[in-house]
Scaffold this motif. Structure first.
Motif, mmCIF file in Angstrom:
data_model
loop_
_atom_site.group_PDB
_atom_site.id
_atom_site.type_symbol
_atom_site.label_atom_id
_atom_site.label_comp_id
_atom_site.label_asym_id
_atom_site.label_seq_id
_atom_site.Cartn_x
_atom_site.Cartn_y
_atom_site.Cartn_z
ATOM 1 N N THR A 85 0.842 -1.189 0.000
ATOM 2 C CA THR A 85 0.000 0.000 0.000
ATOM 3 C C THR A 85 0.880 1.243 0.000
ATOM 4 O OG1 THR A 85 -0.101 0.271 2.413
ATOM 5 C CG2 THR A 85 -1.727 -1.210 1.408
ATOM 6 N N LEU A 138 -7.137 0.852 -7.477
ATOM 7 C CA LEU A 138 -7.623 1.319 -6.178
ATOM 8 C C LEU A 138 -6.666 2.352 -5.584
ATOM 9 C CD1 LEU A 138 -8.852 -2.012 -4.561
ATOM 10 C CD2 LEU A 138 -10.230 -0.198 -5.586
ATOM 11 N N TYR A 140 -4.230 4.167 -3.262
ATOM 12 C CA TYR A 140 -3.263 3.736 -2.253
ATOM 13 C C TYR A 140 -3.046 2.210 -2.261
ATOM 14 C CZ TYR A 140 -4.024 8.507 -0.955
ATOM 15 O OH TYR A 140 -4.122 9.873 -1.016
ATOM 16 N N TYR A 200 -4.345 8.934 2.974
ATOM 17 C CA TYR A 200 -3.719 7.605 3.007
ATOM 18 C C TYR A 200 -3.999 6.920 4.335
ATOM 19 C CZ TYR A 200 0.133 4.140 3.071
ATOM 20 O OH TYR A 200 0.883 2.991 3.177
ATOM 21 N N LYS A 202 -6.516 7.397 6.364
ATOM 22 C CA LYS A 202 -7.933 7.019 6.409
ATOM 23 C C LYS A 202 -8.197 5.786 5.545
ATOM 24 C CE LYS A 202 -10.795 10.339 5.555
ATOM 25 N NZ LYS A 202 -11.339 11.595 4.939
ATOM 26 N N THR A 203 -7.569 5.738 4.380
ATOM 27 C CA THR A 203 -7.773 4.604 3.477
ATOM 28 C C THR A 203 -7.191 3.325 4.061
ATOM 29 O OG1 THR A 203 -7.683 6.098 1.578
ATOM 30 C CG2 THR A 203 -7.419 3.763 1.120
ATOM 31 N N ILE A 206 -9.604 1.826 6.503
ATOM 32 C CA ILE A 206 -10.729 1.168 5.827
ATOM 33 C C ILE A 206 -10.298 -0.182 5.265
ATOM 34 C CG2 ILE A 206 -12.286 1.322 3.841
ATOM 35 C CD1 ILE A 206 -12.291 4.394 4.306
ATOM 36 N N MET A 207 -9.103 -0.235 4.650
ATOM 37 C CA MET A 207 -8.585 -1.507 4.114
ATOM 38 C C MET A 207 -8.494 -2.567 5.205
ATOM 39 S SD MET A 207 -5.352 -0.525 1.725
ATOM 40 C CE MET A 207 -5.343 0.962 0.742
ATOM 41 N N HIS A 210 -11.782 -3.995 6.257
ATOM 42 C CA HIS A 210 -12.316 -4.943 5.284
ATOM 43 C C HIS A 210 -11.700 -6.326 5.472
ATOM 44 C CE1 HIS A 210 -13.485 -1.546 2.250
ATOM 45 N NE2 HIS A 210 -14.264 -1.586 3.311
ATOM 46 N N HIS A 266 -16.420 5.702 -1.529
ATOM 47 C CA HIS A 266 -16.230 4.515 -0.668
ATOM 48 C C HIS A 266 -15.038 4.701 0.267
ATOM 49 C CE1 HIS A 266 -16.167 0.323 0.524
ATOM 50 N NE2 HIS A 266 -14.889 0.284 0.221
ATOM 51 N N TYR A 267 -13.960 5.265 -0.279
ATOM 52 C CA TYR A 267 -12.756 5.459 0.536
ATOM 53 C C TYR A 267 -12.716 6.834 1.210
ATOM 54 C CZ TYR A 267 -10.844 1.117 -1.261
ATOM 55 O OH TYR A 267 -10.639 -0.202 -1.555
ATOM 56 N N LYS A 268 -13.851 7.551 1.105
ATOM 57 C CA LYS A 268 -13.983 8.857 1.759
ATOM 58 C C LYS A 268 -12.871 9.841 1.332
ATOM 59 C CE LYS A 268 -16.307 6.928 5.824
ATOM 60 N NZ LYS A 268 -16.453 5.558 5.308
#
Length: 269
Positions: A85, A138, A140, A200, A202-203, A206-207, A210, A266-268
């Protein structure tokens, strides 16, 4: 009837281990691979071979050893892979090369090693584990997406090149599954003062959510068996959460900018 011999790269943990356990329970002769056998002294689920998919010579030796022992390889599951990532601009290029060496070059080295044997047998099946992330760029996770997407395209070509030899190729693209991939993933550091730092961070959160909420990897194993049993395996298979698979349908029918907006929401971002 003689049991089919299956070779699974990255078989010591996660999805690969689940595939191996399940196929062995169904009567297959299963061999998994791991980079360091010494790290798994008590592993007794199926046979493990020491093999690093980044090492072509080591691959040749391991495949020759297996052929000497069993006389054949019926199914190869190219499962070994690593996560990566980071903002592409700030990801060290040597880490990008490492990711491609494992996720793209590695499976190609494996294919090259087993294809002569499958051609001599006039039959064989190679399943390349890609990713739903490989169907889209996608944020990052662009390098991971690119490496898996490249493997999918190469598989399409290999499938046509080897069809006359009795060899079948398919890709299997999982979504998020509850494995240890997040812990082994390379994360480009969040740099102080970077314009990417906040999105980055924040993403990444989220990753990881998931993966933590991912499905049982045994579902991937069930799909592998379905592919093995198929008389005419399809080019591409997907397995995972409904919405993740549905996102691929949306990518086909929506304008590019609309789909991009959905991903960013989705990833804000």
């Amino acid at each position: 009837m003689e049991r089919k011999v299956v070779l699974i790269t990255g078989g010591s943990s996660g999805i690969g281990k689940s595939i191996g356990i399940y196929l062995k329970s169904k009567g297959f002769k299963v061999f998994g691979t791991t980079r360091k056998l010494d790290n798994y002294p008590g592993f007794n689920h199926f046979d493990l071979l020491e093999l690093d998919v980044r090492d072509p010579k080591g691959i040749e030796q391991a495949v020759s050893k297996l052929i000497s022992k069993e006389g054949r390889i019926d199914v190869l599951v190219n499962n070994a892979g690593i996560g990566i990532t980071g903002p592409i601009e700030e990801t060290p290029h040597d880490e990008i090369l490492k990711a491609f060496d494992t996720n793209f070059n590695g499976p190609l080295h494996m294919c090259k090693a087993v294809l002569p044997h499958m051609r001599n047998q006039n039959q064989g099946l190679i399943i390349n584990i890609t990713s739903i992330a490989g169907y889209m760029g996608l944020p990052y996770r662009g390098i991971y997406s690119a490496s898996k997407g490249a493997l999918g395209l190469a598989t399409e070509a290999l499938r046509m090149e080897t069809k006359s030899f009795g060899v079948h190729f398919s890709t299997l693209a999982p979504g998020d599954f509850a494995t240890n991939i997040a812990s082994g993933r390379y994360h480009a550091p969040i740099l102080e003062g970077s314009p990417y730092a906040l999105p980055y961070d924040k993403t990444l959160a989220i990753m990881n959510e998931h993966v933590d909420a991912g499905k049982d990897p045994m579902l991937v194993a069930h799909m592998v068996l379905r592919i093995i049993n198929a008389k005419k395996p399809k080019v591409h298979y997907k397995v995972g959460d409904f919405m993740q698979k549905f996102s691929l349908f949306l990518k086909k029918i929506l304008p590019d900018k609309v789909y991009e907006k959905l991903l960013m929401n989705h990833y804000k971002l």
